[in-house]
Design a protein around this motif. Structure first.
Motif, mmCIF file in Angstrom:
data_model
loop_
_atom_site.group_PDB
_atom_site.id
_atom_site.type_symbol
_atom_site.label_atom_id
_atom_site.label_comp_id
_atom_site.label_asym_id
_atom_site.label_seq_id
_atom_site.Cartn_x
_atom_site.Cartn_y
_atom_site.Cartn_z
ATOM 1 N N ALA A 1 0.814 -1.252 -0.042
ATOM 2 C CA ALA A 1 0.086 -0.133 -0.028
ATOM 3 C C ALA A 1 0.768 1.287 -0.057
ATOM 4 N N ARG A 2 1.822 0.994 0.601
ATOM 5 C CA ARG A 2 2.764 2.516 0.630
ATOM 6 C C ARG A 2 3.432 2.807 -0.527
ATOM 7 N N ARG A 3 3.541 1.708 -1.537
ATOM 8 C CA ARG A 3 3.886 1.899 -2.979
ATOM 9 C C ARG A 3 2.917 1.725 -4.021
ATOM 10 N N TYR A 4 1.783 1.956 -3.402
ATOM 11 C CA TYR A 4 0.527 1.731 -4.320
ATOM 12 C C TYR A 4 0.581 2.848 -5.627
ATOM 13 N N GLY A 5 0.584 4.135 -5.216
ATOM 14 C CA GLY A 5 0.765 5.365 -6.238
ATOM 15 C C GLY A 5 2.124 4.889 -7.193
ATOM 16 N N ILE B 1 5.279 8.505 -13.850
ATOM 17 C CA ILE B 1 6.078 7.966 -12.742
ATOM 18 C C ILE B 1 6.341 8.728 -11.633
ATOM 19 N N VAL B 2 6.603 9.982 -11.940
ATOM 20 C CA VAL B 2 6.753 10.900 -11.141
ATOM 21 C C VAL B 2 5.281 11.004 -10.256
ATOM 22 N N VAL B 3 4.349 11.416 -10.761
ATOM 23 C CA VAL B 3 3.100 11.673 -10.034
ATOM 24 C C VAL B 3 2.588 10.440 -9.189
ATOM 25 N N GLY B 4 3.084 9.050 -9.609
ATOM 26 C CA GLY B 4 2.787 8.037 -8.835
ATOM 27 C C GLY B 4 3.410 7.948 -7.355
ATOM 28 N N TRP B 5 4.836 8.402 -7.713
ATOM 29 C CA TRP B 5 5.748 8.280 -6.587
ATOM 30 C C TRP B 5 5.314 9.524 -5.644
ATOM 31 N N ALA B 6 5.016 10.706 -6.034
ATOM 32 C CA ALA B 6 4.382 11.820 -5.323
ATOM 33 C C ALA B 6 3.290 11.509 -4.619
ATOM 34 N N PRO C 1 -6.328 6.442 -12.548
ATOM 35 C CA PRO C 1 -6.248 4.900 -11.981
ATOM 36 C C PRO C 1 -5.989 5.100 -10.427
ATOM 37 N N ILE C 2 -5.117 5.749 -10.008
ATOM 38 C CA ILE C 2 -4.870 5.816 -8.594
ATOM 39 C C ILE C 2 -6.026 6.019 -7.812
ATOM 40 N N ALA C 3 -6.596 7.285 -8.063
ATOM 41 C CA ALA C 3 -8.107 7.364 -7.487
ATOM 42 C C ALA C 3 -9.327 6.521 -7.729
ATOM 43 N N GLY C 4 -9.254 6.096 -8.858
ATOM 44 C CA GLY C 4 -10.562 5.086 -9.657
ATOM 45 C C GLY C 4 -10.463 3.717 -9.169
#
Length: 450
Positions: free
Chosen positions: A162-166, A309-314, A367-370
């Motif tokens: 979960a901590r690496r979900y994004g 990638i940056v958005v997911g990491w952030a 997809p992160i929110a969806g």
């Protein structure tokens, strides 16, 4: 953490999952999923890079050019129209029998038709059967892509900690968008290496055959992936959807469906306008040389891939809501910066266009929110239904809207993307932007789920 603190359907053994780092299996899952997504999206978009050649080969030579192009792009659009149906069917069985099986099926349904297109006889050989077979293959491709993207997002989201979900979802999204870049580079290479006559004679088949073969290899590689822990727990607890999953989504999750559909509208505007439409706009409206427009487009696609990638990491570091507000706000600003500075110099054009592309990477928040917006039992169906219905409608209408709007205002692309970026900003303020159903033992609504 007490048993009561666990989300429904989570096991005590999975409670430690959020705190663990990415392991070898996670990296393998990400790599194979992203590779498959890249190849599948490449297979879907390579058609548009050779649309002119395909039109000349698969329709009568005495047909008016405008009608030939209309029918050629009509066959391309058929792939978009098939997305909702394919997505709903694949997602239905993904919620019923497992994510992995449908994940492998979707890439096979893309690879096989792509290979067939590369081997199809032309109109000169079999007459009207040629465009009909081409249409059938595009419909199968559309059905496949409708199941692949939501399926890939759900598959990875339910695997990674979960901590690496994004980061996991963002990396996968970058792989999918990388398929556009790969298609562009292959098209440039084919047109540079072969003459116009050679491309029309045989070389146009090479990208399709390569895509089909590598796609089938990816089908084999996906055999080594494992079913997601979330679905295994649902199956063990006999909590797999018992009624038609779509019925449950429409009855109980209408708010989440509308939220994801609107976010998908924002995504489609960013992709269709900035990445796919703008190169032609640059040439027709601002008389930018085709070579410069295509080179700039390659840069913007690369920046989009990095941006995901940056958005997911952030998102893992500062939260999805903050990333949506910064990302969609940044897209609004850079969009007007780019379009108001045209044509500018070649250097400024590439720089400003690339900057817009980086903020287009905010599409990874969709997809992160969806994925989190729907409970596990109907997650695949809910995301697939909302995403594909929205993309089929808005993705198909956007070029038409822009074509009509450009007749009155050359800044139409900027206004359209700006309005949708503003909508994305507003959606980021809603509770659904950070609300989450349990992902591998994380309580819904906890900070780790946000």
């Amino acid at each position: 953490m007490t048993a009561q603190a666990l989300a429904p359907g989570a096991s005590a053994s999975s409670a430690a999952a959020p705190s663990r780092p990415l392991d070898v299996r996670d990296y393998k899952t990400l790599a194979l999923s992203a590779l498959g997504g890249t190849l599948e999206f490449y297979d879907f978009v390579i058609y548009v890079f050779f649309a002119t050649v395909i039109g000349a080969l698969f329709f009568p030579v005495d047909m008016p050019d405008w009608l030939r192009q209309l029918q050629t792009f009509g066959i391309f659009a058929a792939g978009y129209l098939a997305r909702p149906l394919g997505g709903i069917v694949i997602a239905h069985f993904g919620d019923k029998v497992g994510r992995k099986r449908m994940f492998s099926l979707s890439i096979f349904l893309m690879a096989a038709p792509t290979l067939v297109i590369g081997l199809l006889p032309t109109y000169a050989s079999i007459g009207v059967a040629a465009p009909l077979l081409l249409l059938a293959m595009r419909v199968l491709q559309g059905a496949a892509i409708g199941g692949e993207m939501p399926g890939a997002w759900v598959f990875v989201a339910e695997h990674v900690p979960a901590r690496r979900y994004g980061f996991g979802v963002g990396t996968l999204t970058s792989g999918i968008t990388g398929g556009i870049l790969l298609g562009s580079l292959v098209a440039v290479a084919i047109n540079r290496h072969y003459s116009t006559a050679e491309v029309a004679g045989f070389a146009w088949r090479i990208p399709f055959i390569l895509g089909g073969v590598f796609g089938l290899v990816s089908v084999y590689l996906r055999r080594f992936l494992h079913e997601t822990p979330v679905f295994r727990e649902l199956a063990d607890r006999r909590n797999v959807a018992r009624e038609l999953p779509l019925k449950t989504v429409l009855r109980e999750h209408r708010g989440a469906s509308v939220f994801v559909a609107l976010l998908t509208w924002v995504l489609s505007a960013a992709i269709v306008v900035v990445v796919l439409y703008t190169p032609t706009y640059l040439q027709k409206v601002h008389h930018v040389p085709a070579t410069l427009a295509l080179e700039a487009n390659a840069v913007v696609t690369l920046m989009l891939t990095l941006g995901c990638i940056v958005v997911g990491w952030a998102s893992d570091r500062i939260g999805t809501r903050a990333v949506m507000l910064i990302g969609w706000g940044g897209l609004f600003v850079t969009t007007y910066l780019f379009y108001t500075s045209l044509p500018g110099t070649p250097g400024s054009l590439v720089w400003h266009y690339g900057l817009v592309g980086f903020f287009v990477g905010t599409i990874a928040t969709v997809p992160i929110a969806g994925v989190r917006a729907f409970p596990a039992a109907v997650r695949f169906t809910g995301l697939s239904f909302a995403y594909n219905m929205s993309y089929a409608i808005f993705g198909g209408l956007t070029p038409v809207v822009l074509t009509l709007w450009l007749e009155k205002d050359p800044m139409a692309p900027a206004h359209y993307v700006g309005l949708l970026a503003a909508l994305g900003f507003v959606l980021g303020l809603l509770p659904l932007a950070t609300r989450g159903h349990a992902m591998r033992g994380v309580p819904a609504g906890s900070t780790m789920a946000q």
